[in-house]
Structures are given as structure tokens and as C-alpha cells.
Design a protein around this motif. Structure first.
Motif, PDB file in Angstrom:
ATOM      1  N   GLY A  86       0.854  -1.081   0.107  1.00 15.34           N
ATOM      2  CA  GLY A  86       0.204  -0.043  -0.188  1.00 15.34           C
ATOM      3  C   GLY A  86       0.817   1.400  -0.111  1.00 15.34           C
ATOM      4  O   GLY A  86       0.296   2.350  -0.321  1.00 15.34           O
ATOM      5  N   THR A  87       2.147   1.269   0.343  1.00 19.17           N
ATOM      6  CA  THR A  87       2.954   2.450   0.354  1.00 19.17           C
ATOM      7  C   THR A  87       3.415   2.641  -1.087  1.00 19.17           C
ATOM      8  O   THR A  87       3.998   1.920  -1.626  1.00 19.17           O
ATOM      9  N   GLY A 122       8.512   8.382 -11.237  1.00 22.21           N
ATOM     10  CA  GLY A 122       7.743   7.193 -11.264  1.00 22.21           C
ATOM     11  C   GLY A 122       7.307   6.714  -9.897  1.00 22.21           C
ATOM     12  O   GLY A 122       7.959   7.299  -8.919  1.00 22.21           O
ATOM     13  N   ASP A 123       6.804   5.629  -9.756  1.00 20.67           N
ATOM     14  CA  ASP A 123       6.390   4.907  -8.580  1.00 20.67           C
ATOM     15  C   ASP A 123       6.135   3.620  -8.498  1.00 20.67           C
ATOM     16  O   ASP A 123       6.155   2.877  -9.539  1.00 20.67           O
ATOM     17  N   LEU A 124       6.372   2.691  -7.390  1.00 21.44           N
ATOM     18  CA  LEU A 124       6.157   1.506  -7.183  1.00 21.44           C
ATOM     19  C   LEU A 124       5.193   1.328  -5.963  1.00 21.44           C
ATOM     20  O   LEU A 124       5.479   1.962  -5.198  1.00 21.44           O
ATOM     21  N   GLY A 130       6.564  -8.438   0.041  1.00 24.22           N
ATOM     22  CA  GLY A 130       7.775  -7.543   0.423  1.00 24.22           C
ATOM     23  C   GLY A 130       8.744  -7.929   1.057  1.00 24.22           C
ATOM     24  O   GLY A 130       9.921  -7.458   1.009  1.00 24.22           O
ATOM     25  N   SER A 131       8.623  -9.154   1.850  1.00 24.27           N
ATOM     26  CA  SER A 131       9.816  -9.590   2.438  1.00 24.27           C
ATOM     27  C   SER A 131      10.203 -11.068   1.969  1.00 24.27           C
ATOM     28  O   SER A 131       9.247 -11.784   1.242  1.00 24.27           O
ATOM     29  N   PRO A 132      11.490 -11.657   2.397  1.00 29.69           N
ATOM     30  CA  PRO A 132      11.639 -12.862   1.789  1.00 29.69           C
ATOM     31  C   PRO A 132      10.869 -14.165   2.015  1.00 29.69           C
ATOM     32  O   PRO A 132      10.163 -13.958   3.170  1.00 29.69           O
ATOM     33  N   ASP A 133      10.509 -14.958   1.236  1.00 27.79           N
ATOM     34  CA  ASP A 133       9.646 -16.212   1.427  1.00 27.79           C
ATOM     35  C   ASP A 133       8.067 -15.685   1.463  1.00 27.79           C
ATOM     36  O   ASP A 133       7.294 -16.671   1.538  1.00 27.79           O
ATOM     37  N   GLN A 134       7.861 -14.441   1.035  1.00 24.08           N
ATOM     38  CA  GLN A 134       6.346 -13.856   0.794  1.00 24.08           C
ATOM     39  C   GLN A 134       6.018 -13.683  -0.911  1.00 24.08           C
ATOM     40  O   GLN A 134       6.988 -13.166  -1.408  1.00 24.08           O
ATOM     41  N   LEU A 135       4.744 -14.244  -1.109  1.00 27.03           N
ATOM     42  CA  LEU A 135       4.232 -13.852  -2.271  1.00 27.03           C
ATOM     43  C   LEU A 135       4.296 -12.403  -2.331  1.00 27.03           C
ATOM     44  O   LEU A 135       3.701 -11.607  -1.462  1.00 27.03           O
ATOM     45  N   THR A 136       5.193 -11.659  -3.506  1.00 25.47           N
ATOM     46  CA  THR A 136       5.216 -10.132  -3.450  1.00 25.47           C
ATOM     47  C   THR A 136       4.542  -9.871  -4.932  1.00 25.47           C
ATOM     48  O   THR A 136       5.149 -10.380  -5.803  1.00 25.47           O
ATOM     49  N   ARG A 137       3.431  -8.949  -4.830  1.00 21.48           N
ATOM     50  CA  ARG A 137       2.799  -8.503  -6.044  1.00 21.48           C
ATOM     51  C   ARG A 137       2.981  -7.153  -5.941  1.00 21.48           C
ATOM     52  O   ARG A 137       2.481  -6.554  -4.762  1.00 21.48           O
ATOM     53  N   GLY A 138       2.764  -6.576  -7.110  1.00 23.37           N
ATOM     54  CA  GLY A 138       2.888  -4.921  -7.006  1.00 23.37           C
ATOM     55  C   GLY A 138       3.026  -4.555  -8.722  1.00 23.37           C
ATOM     56  O   GLY A 138       2.756  -5.419  -9.519  1.00 23.37           O
ATOM     57  N   ASP A 139       3.244  -3.360  -8.614  1.00 18.96           N
ATOM     58  CA  ASP A 139       3.274  -2.676 -10.167  1.00 18.96           C
ATOM     59  C   ASP A 139       4.109  -1.509  -9.879  1.00 18.96           C
ATOM     60  O   ASP A 139       4.320  -0.965  -8.886  1.00 18.96           O
ATOM     61  N   PHE A 140       4.764  -1.078 -11.025  1.00 22.85           N
ATOM     62  CA  PHE A 140       5.432   0.327 -11.106  1.00 22.85           C
ATOM     63  C   PHE A 140       5.201   0.943 -12.282  1.00 22.85           C
ATOM     64  O   PHE A 140       4.959   0.262 -13.394  1.00 22.85           O
TER      65      PHE A 140
END
Length: 183
Positions: A86-87, A122-124, A130-140
């Protein structure tokens, strides 16, 4: 409201719903933008996310015959940023210690590594993880500074979804070396 006004309002609403559908249908692990004028950015075969206390790195790979091209690697220096879902992280500019906040590189088989000109803006945003071993999903979404340099004045956007790998620096030397007398 007149008939013409209702028709225009209905068309506007239909366009809004249609546009939301396009955004909502955007898949994971895709790249787009005007850098496609320099090299192909479609047909991403794999995305890798790496994370350590200093950075987040998202790499897009494409099978190219017997080779694997690094289509684009976005590295975000996280100094002074609380990277959590969310950040919105601003990708242009520098960190508090003066390093570029973000950098992008492209490496195709048989070619030299190409480091893009600095990111202008730009932004992400992470949707989750966002941490190791976590499903990390987003966009930039970002644009590069105009002028000279590879990718100058162009744009790059992407979505990503992968389990973040630990990009740590390995164990401390004290964890590897044991104080035992030599035989």
C-alpha cells in the motif's frame, strides 16, 4: 436532464467501466512502455523478486532460443523507505545518502549490459508481501530523464508477482568460522 445529456452520461459511464475492466484485466508479470522501441519487452517467461534490507529487485526474463535475456531489472534502493503493501515509493531522485532511488538494466544474450539513464519520476506500489519467502505482488511505472543515454525520454511500466527470494549477504563470518584450535 435532456436526452442528449443522458446519452453522453451513459457513454461516459460505459467508457469508465470499460477502462476499469482493462486495468483490472492487466495480468501479472507484464511489461509495457516506450522502451519497446529499443528491444522486445513482451513474452516475459519468468519474473524473479529479490529482497534484502537495502533493496527490492524485480527481474523480468525471456527465453531466447538457447539463451535467457534479462529483459529488464528494476532495483529500488529502500534507504529511508518503509516498504510495505500500500505504500507508494517514489522512484525518481536519490536516497538520503545520495544514491539513485531506482535503476534499470537490460542484458540480452550476446550484447553488453545496458544501464538506463537515471529515472526522472515514477512510483512502485506493493499490493502484498515484500519480505523474503512472501508472495510479493505489485506494479511500477516510471520515465527516464531526457537527453543522452540509453532509454532517455522513454517509459517503462510493469506488474509483478513472485515469491521474494532472500537477497541477503549470507551468514556473518562468526557464524561460519569457529574458534577451534588447529590440530
Amino acid at each position: 436532464m435532456s436526452h442528449a445529456g443522458r446519452v453522453l452520461a451513459a457513454l461516459g459511464l460505459a467508457g469508465l467501466v470499460s477502462g476499469a475492466g482493462i486495468v483490472g484485466c492487466r495480468g501479472d508479470n507484464e511489461l509495457s512502455g516506450s522502451v519497446s522501441e529499443l528491444f522486445p519487452i513482451t513474452d516475459v517467461s519468468r519474473v524473479e523478486v529479490r529482497r534484502n534490507p537495502e533493496a527490492l529487485q524485480v527481474s523480468y526474463f525471456r527465453n531466447n532460443g538457447l539463451d535467457v535475456d534479462l529483459v529488464a531489472r528494476l532495483t529500488v534502493d529502500t534507504e529511508g523507505v518503509d516498504l510495505k503493501p500500500g505504500t507508494k515509493v517514489q522512484l525518481g531522485g536519490t536516497t538520503p545518502s545520495g544514491r539513485d532511488r531506482a535503476s534499470v538494466v537490460h542484458v540480452a544474450a550476446g550484447e553488453p549490459a545496458r544501464v538506463f539513464t537515471p529515472v526522472e519520476r515514477g512510483d512502485l506500489v506493493l499490493d502484498e508481501g515484500g519480505s523474503p519467502d512472501q508472495l510479493t505482488r505489485g506494479d511500477f511505472s516510471l520515465s527516464f530523464k531526457k537527453g543522452d543515454g540509453y532509454g532517455a525520454g522513454r517509459s517503462l511500466e510493469g506488474t509483478f508477482s513472485a515469491t521474494a527470494l532472500d537477497a541477503g549477504f549470507g551468514p556473518d563470518l562468526g557464524d561460519v568460522v569457529v574458534d577451534e584450535p588447529a590440530p
